[in-house]
Design an enzyme around this catalytic site. Structure first.
Site, PDB file in Angstrom:
ATOM      1  N   GLN A  99      53.983  61.958   1.810  1.00 51.24           N
ATOM      2  CA  GLN A  99      54.343  60.729   2.220  1.00 51.24           C
ATOM      3  C   GLN A  99      54.212  60.331   3.603  1.00 51.24           C
ATOM      4  OE1 GLN A  99      59.122  61.475   3.261  1.00 51.24           O
ATOM      5  NE2 GLN A  99      58.940  59.820   1.634  1.00 51.24           N
ATOM      6  N   TYR A 184      65.128  55.584   7.541  1.00 54.18           N
ATOM      7  CA  TYR A 184      64.224  55.116   7.971  1.00 54.18           C
ATOM      8  C   TYR A 184      63.419  53.699   8.176  1.00 54.18           C
ATOM      9  CZ  TYR A 184      64.992  59.620   7.952  1.00 54.18           C
ATOM     10  OH  TYR A 184      65.357  60.947   8.203  1.00 54.18           O
ATOM     11  N   ARG A 231      58.849  54.974  -2.297  1.00 48.57           N
ATOM     12  CA  ARG A 231      60.216  55.865  -2.119  1.00 48.57           C
ATOM     13  C   ARG A 231      61.576  55.359  -1.529  1.00 48.57           C
ATOM     14  NH1 ARG A 231      63.192  61.946  -1.044  1.00 48.57           N
ATOM     15  NH2 ARG A 231      63.559  62.119  -3.289  1.00 48.57           N
ATOM     16  N   GLY A 320      64.314  68.982  -5.171  1.00 44.42           N
ATOM     17  CA  GLY A 320      64.109  69.482  -3.814  1.00 44.42           C
ATOM     18  C   GLY A 320      64.211  70.896  -3.440  1.00 44.42           C
ATOM     19  N   ARG A 321      65.561  70.393  -2.988  1.00 49.14           N
ATOM     20  CA  ARG A 321      65.606  72.640  -2.892  1.00 49.14           C
ATOM     21  C   ARG A 321      65.971  73.479  -3.252  1.00 49.14           C
ATOM     22  NH1 ARG A 321      71.469  69.333  -0.995  1.00 49.14           N
ATOM     23  NH2 ARG A 321      70.482  68.036  -2.278  1.00 49.14           N
TER      24      ARG A 321
HETATM   25  C1  LIG Z   1      65.231  70.838   3.826  1.00 48.71           C
HETATM   26  C2  LIG Z   1      64.915  69.080   3.193  1.00 48.71           C
HETATM   27  C3  LIG Z   1      63.924  67.933   3.715  1.00 48.71           C
HETATM   28  C4  LIG Z   1      63.690  66.947   3.001  1.00 48.71           C
HETATM   29  N1  LIG Z   1      62.488  65.631   4.373  1.00 48.71           N
HETATM   30  C5  LIG Z   1      62.320  65.117   2.996  1.00 48.71           C
HETATM   31  C6  LIG Z   1      61.006  64.433   3.776  1.00 48.71           C
HETATM   32  O1  LIG Z   1      60.845  64.251   4.965  1.00 48.71           O
HETATM   33  N2  LIG Z   1      61.560  62.303   3.182  1.00 48.71           N
HETATM   34  C7  LIG Z   1      61.593  62.391   2.152  1.00 48.71           C
HETATM   35  O2  LIG Z   1      61.906  61.224   1.511  1.00 48.71           O
HETATM   36  N3  LIG Z   1      63.314  63.102   2.117  1.00 48.71           N
HETATM   37  C8  LIG Z   1      63.670  64.536   2.130  1.00 48.71           C
HETATM   38  N4  LIG Z   1      64.458  65.372   1.696  1.00 48.71           N
HETATM   39  C9  LIG Z   1      65.256  64.715   0.492  1.00 48.71           C
HETATM   40  C10 LIG Z   1      64.647  65.643  -0.906  1.00 48.71           C
HETATM   41  O3  LIG Z   1      62.883  64.719  -0.786  1.00 48.71           O
HETATM   42  C11 LIG Z   1      65.508  65.355  -2.185  1.00 48.71           C
HETATM   43  O4  LIG Z   1      65.811  64.174  -2.292  1.00 48.71           O
HETATM   44  C12 LIG Z   1      66.749  65.754  -1.899  1.00 48.71           C
HETATM   45  O5  LIG Z   1      66.665  67.188  -1.520  1.00 48.71           O
HETATM   46  C13 LIG Z   1      67.268  65.740  -3.124  1.00 48.71           C
HETATM   47  O6  LIG Z   1      66.643  66.550  -3.963  1.00 48.71           O
HETATM   48  P1  LIG Z   1      68.104  68.206  -4.414  1.00 48.71           P
HETATM   49  O7  LIG Z   1      69.412  68.091  -4.873  1.00 48.71           O
HETATM   50  O8  LIG Z   1      66.846  68.642  -6.181  1.00 48.71           O
HETATM   51  O9  LIG Z   1      67.370  69.014  -3.531  1.00 48.71           O
HETATM   52  C14 LIG Z   1      64.489  66.359   2.229  1.00 48.71           C
HETATM   53  C15 LIG Z   1      65.727  67.206   1.463  1.00 48.71           C
HETATM   54  C16 LIG Z   1      65.366  69.111   2.071  1.00 48.71           C
HETATM   55  C17 LIG Z   1      66.196  70.026   1.922  1.00 48.71           C
END
Ligand SMILES: Cc1cc2nc3c(=O)[nH]c(=O)nc-3n(C[C@H](O)[C@H](O)[C@H](O)COP(=O)(O)O)c2cc1C
Length: 362
Positions: A99, A184, A231, A320-321
């Site tokens: 990314q 961003y 994205r 994600g999480r």
């Molecule tokens: C610890 C953490 C760091 C994240 N860092 C990024 C990132 O660097 N770039 C990005 O586009 N999204 C980032 N996200 C968003 C995740 O890609 C994802 O869209 C978000 O967690 C929702 O999905 P979930 O509900 O399955 O966790 C981050 C999320 C978490 C939890």
């Protein structure tokens, strides 16, 4: 049968399932130099059973960095660091995109080598805090007042994206994802309330899309367009980027990306608790505008993913999480094994604890 566990083609490869590990910043790069390392290689390799891994946001330049300890992808040492990661993921049969990230105004002089952060416009992200590590006293501070990029400088940033894509290719990534979401830099051009330019990069939707379009064209000189994903976060308000008419702006963005033949669009529906309901008609309009892969992420479960894939508005789903504490997430989803919960205190920074020490089930 849940279609999550069927194969899908992307970037000339057959992905083993439709599960994406979406980008997650974990702030464990080697300092100084923001270099990916062996620990990160282990973490990503543990999660290689995802159909696609997208790396954490990875800054394309010194000015593109928003938070202490995040990795970069523009120096020789950073390329060598990432090569360890992609080798480890490939050895486990994984497919991984990088990314590419420029934070724009979501930064502070402490993270940018003393330089004033830049944006589409001289508009501060009020109340938005970033993480700094000044003289070994880490903490959160208000992001700085940015200055607006001049037109010649916009061309330089586009070139930095191209350079970062070259670095990603050399580091062995299978493709790249442009971070045009979550407030961003690219998002600071897209969203009407973050962009008050009066030149060809501001005003109309067509003008606000110009920067994204130029960046996509630049990285597509390095990777085939089907190895490039983008994205977008149409509705979330993270980092203060808000659009007056998101359906109009983002359906047009997706149409433009379709004409540029990018491999996928990746819609971030949620960031933490900010998860505005995205109407089905909006999702259908995105589907209708795009011939490639459409990925959604944001609070999905195996059941919600099944519905999305069966209804046809998504082709792959990001978790994600759930991937933080469940390195073998695809197997757990397939066998309905209860998911482990992650420790929120070890998400950012630190070492192996809360990073590579979550076990696989049985
Ligand atoms: C610890 C953490 C760091 C994240 N860092 C990024 C990132 O660097 N770039 C990005 O586009 N999204 C980032 N996200 C968003 C995740 O890609 C994802 O869209 C978000 O967690 C929702 O999905 P979930 O509900 O399955 O966790 C981050 C999320 C978490 C939890």
């Amino acid at each position: 049968m849940n279609p999550l566990f069927t194969t899908v083609k992307l970037a000339g490869k057959t992905l083993k399932n439709r599960i994406v590990m979406p980008p997650m910043t974990r702030s464990r790069s080697t300092q100084p130099g923001d270099i990916a390392n062996e620990l990160m290689a282990k973490y990503y390799a543990q999660r290689a059973s995802a159909g696609l891994i997208v790396s954490e946001g990875t800054q394309i330049s010194e000015l593109g960095k928003g938070y202490a300890w995040t990795p970069g992808i523009y120096t020789r040492a950073q390329v060598a660091g990432w090569k360890k990661v992609t080798d480890a993921v490939h050895a486990k049969g994984g497919v991984m995109f990088a990314q590419l990230w420029h934070v724009g105004r979501v930064s502070h002089e402490s993270n940018t080598g003393g330089k004033q952060p830049v944006s589409s416009s001289a508009l501060q992200a009020e109340g938005v805090k970033v993480f700094i590590d000044d003289n070994n006293s880490p903490g959160f501070v208000q992001s700085s007042m940015p200055r607006a990029l001049e037109i010649a400088e916009i061309k330089d940033v586009v070139e930095e994206y191209r350079h970062a894509a070259l670095c990603a290719k050399e580091a062995g990534f299978d493709g790249i994802e442009l971070h045009a979401a979550n407030g961003y830099l690219i998002n600071q051009f897209l969203d009407s309330k973050a962009n008050n330019r009066t030149d060809e990069y501001g005003g109309s939707v067509e003008n606000r899309l110009r920067f994204l379009q130029e960046v996509v064209a630049a990285v597509c000189t390095v990777f085939d367009s089907d190895s490039v994903g983008v994205r977008l976060a149409p509705l979330t308000t993270l980092n203060g980027a808000v659009d007056e008419n998101p359906e109009l702006t983002y359906v047009e963005a997706v149409r433009t990306l379709n004409s540029l033949k990018v491999g996928y669009v990746h819609i971030a529906e949620a960031d933490w608790d900010d998860a505005p309901d995205m109407p089905l008609e909006f999702k259908q309009a995105i589907r209708d505008a795009f011939d490639g892969i459409v990925i959604y992420a944001g609070k999905y479960t195996a059941d919600r993913a099944k519905i999305a894939l069966e209804q046809g508005w998504a082709d792959m789903i990001g978790f994600g999480r759930p991937f933080v504490a469940n390195p073998d997430l695809p197997a757990r989803l397939a066998k309905d094994i209860p998911l482990a919960q992650h420790d929120p205190d070890t998400l950012f920074g630190g070492g192996q604890r809360g990073y590579t020490d979550y076990p696989a089930a049985g």
